[in-house]
Design a protein around this motif. Structure first.
Motif, PDB file in Angstrom:
ATOM      1  N   LYS A  89      -0.474 -15.207  11.207  1.00  0.00           N
ATOM      2  CA  LYS A  89       0.792 -14.924  10.722  1.00  0.00           C
ATOM      3  C   LYS A  89       0.825 -13.540   9.960  1.00  0.00           C
ATOM      4  N   LEU A  90      -0.244 -12.845   9.857  1.00  0.00           N
ATOM      5  CA  LEU A  90      -0.107 -11.310   9.271  1.00  0.00           C
ATOM      6  C   LEU A  90      -0.153 -10.682  10.632  1.00  0.00           C
ATOM      7  N   VAL A  91       1.024  -9.900  10.647  1.00  0.00           N
ATOM      8  CA  VAL A  91       1.248  -8.962  11.952  1.00  0.00           C
ATOM      9  C   VAL A  91       1.133  -7.644  11.218  1.00  0.00           C
ATOM     10  N   VAL A  92       0.314  -6.661  11.538  1.00  0.00           N
ATOM     11  CA  VAL A  92       0.311  -5.252  11.117  1.00  0.00           C
ATOM     12  C   VAL A  92       1.339  -4.406  11.921  1.00  0.00           C
ATOM     13  N   LEU A  93       2.236  -3.807  11.179  1.00  0.00           N
ATOM     14  CA  LEU A  93       3.272  -3.227  11.713  1.00  0.00           C
ATOM     15  C   LEU A  93       3.026  -1.560  11.950  1.00  0.00           C
ATOM     16  N   GLY A  94       2.043  -1.110  10.911  1.00  0.00           N
ATOM     17  CA  GLY A  94       1.935   0.101  11.116  1.00  0.00           C
ATOM     18  C   GLY A  94       1.387   0.842   9.581  1.00  0.00           C
ATOM     19  N   GLY A  95       1.256   2.007   9.519  1.00  0.00           N
ATOM     20  CA  GLY A  95       1.037   2.552   8.449  1.00  0.00           C
ATOM     21  C   GLY A  95       0.996   3.986   8.289  1.00  0.00           C
ATOM     22  N   ALA A  96       0.329   4.607   7.226  1.00  0.00           N
ATOM     23  CA  ALA A  96       0.100   6.106   6.941  1.00  0.00           C
ATOM     24  C   ALA A  96      -1.103   6.477   6.428  1.00  0.00           C
ATOM     25  N   MET A  97      -1.665   7.534   6.980  1.00  0.00           N
ATOM     26  CA  MET A  97      -2.838   8.229   6.509  1.00  0.00           C
ATOM     27  C   MET A  97      -2.470   9.578   5.954  1.00  0.00           C
ATOM     28  N   GLY A  98      -2.175   9.897   4.775  1.00  0.00           N
ATOM     29  CA  GLY A  98      -1.853  11.295   4.334  1.00  0.00           C
ATOM     30  C   GLY A  98      -0.122  11.280   5.039  1.00  0.00           C
ATOM     31  N   ALA A  99      -0.056  12.612   5.630  1.00  0.00           N
ATOM     32  CA  ALA A  99       1.118  12.731   6.473  1.00  0.00           C
ATOM     33  C   ALA A  99       1.417  12.288   7.666  1.00  0.00           C
ATOM     34  N   THR A 100       0.139  11.579   8.158  1.00  0.00           N
ATOM     35  CA  THR A 100       0.233  10.955   9.725  1.00  0.00           C
ATOM     36  C   THR A 100       0.905   9.685   9.764  1.00  0.00           C
ATOM     37  N   THR A 101       1.864   9.256  10.429  1.00  0.00           N
ATOM     38  CA  THR A 101       2.475   8.096  10.410  1.00  0.00           C
ATOM     39  C   THR A 101       1.701   7.284  11.476  1.00  0.00           C
TER      40      THR A 101
END
Length: 172
Positions: A102-114
């Motif tokens: 049920k938990l779906v990872v969509l994305g994220g950010a690490m500093g300025a990196t998407t």
């Protein structure tokens, strides 16, 4: 929420986006309260935090930060997982997602990196900073261990030879 609470929440979330090593955005539709508490407990134990935020407030909080590129991920029921250590939030989120579909990872950010979902997944498979330090120490200590083994080898071989002669003499 009243306006003052919203302002305070946006300010707090803005600081989170600026200070965190990594931020993971995931969809949590269908997760029970017990499962959400389990995710929060695991994240807290690893040194991270999980927050559920209104998408509109999260988008406002992202303005003016390096992570501004992830605003399009905030659609539907989303949560934010973040930690100072860049590896913590992706690892815990992906581990939880393996056991709970049920938990779906969509994305994220690490500093300025998407990061997209695949980048978060690959980031989660990397060893942590402590694991890398342990490997480095192991590599540094290995030559010293080998030198000690080589130096000690002739003495141990002599001891085995003397022991064999002693057994031979006892048998005779």
């Amino acid at each position: 929420m009243e306006r003052a609470e919203k302002r305070e929440f946006v300010t707090e979330l803005n600081e989170v986006f600026k200070a965190s090593g990594s931020v993971v955005v995931a969809r949590y539709a269908g997760i029970t309260v017990a499962q959400m508490n389990d995710l929060r407990t695991k994240m807290r134990a690893a040194g991270g935090t999980v927050k559920v935020a209104k998408n509109r407030l999260a988008k406002i909080a992202l303005q003016g930060t390096e992570s501004e590129g992830i605003t399009d991920l905030f659609q539907g029921q989303t949560l934010i997982a973040y930690a100072n250590d860049p590896m913590t939030a992706p690892k815990v989120a992906m581990d939880f997602a393996k056991t709970n579909d049920k938990l779906v990872v969509l994305g994220g950010a690490m500093g300025a990196t998407t990061l997209d979902a695949e980048a978060v997944k690959s980031l989660a498979t990397l060893p942590s900073l402590d694991e890398l330090r342990a490997k480095l120490l192991g590599l540094i200590a290995a030559p010293a261990t080998r030198v000690a083994t080589v130096v000690a080898a002739p003495a141990s071989q002599l001891a085995r030879v003397f022991a064999a002669y002693a057994k031979k003499d006892e048998a005779a």
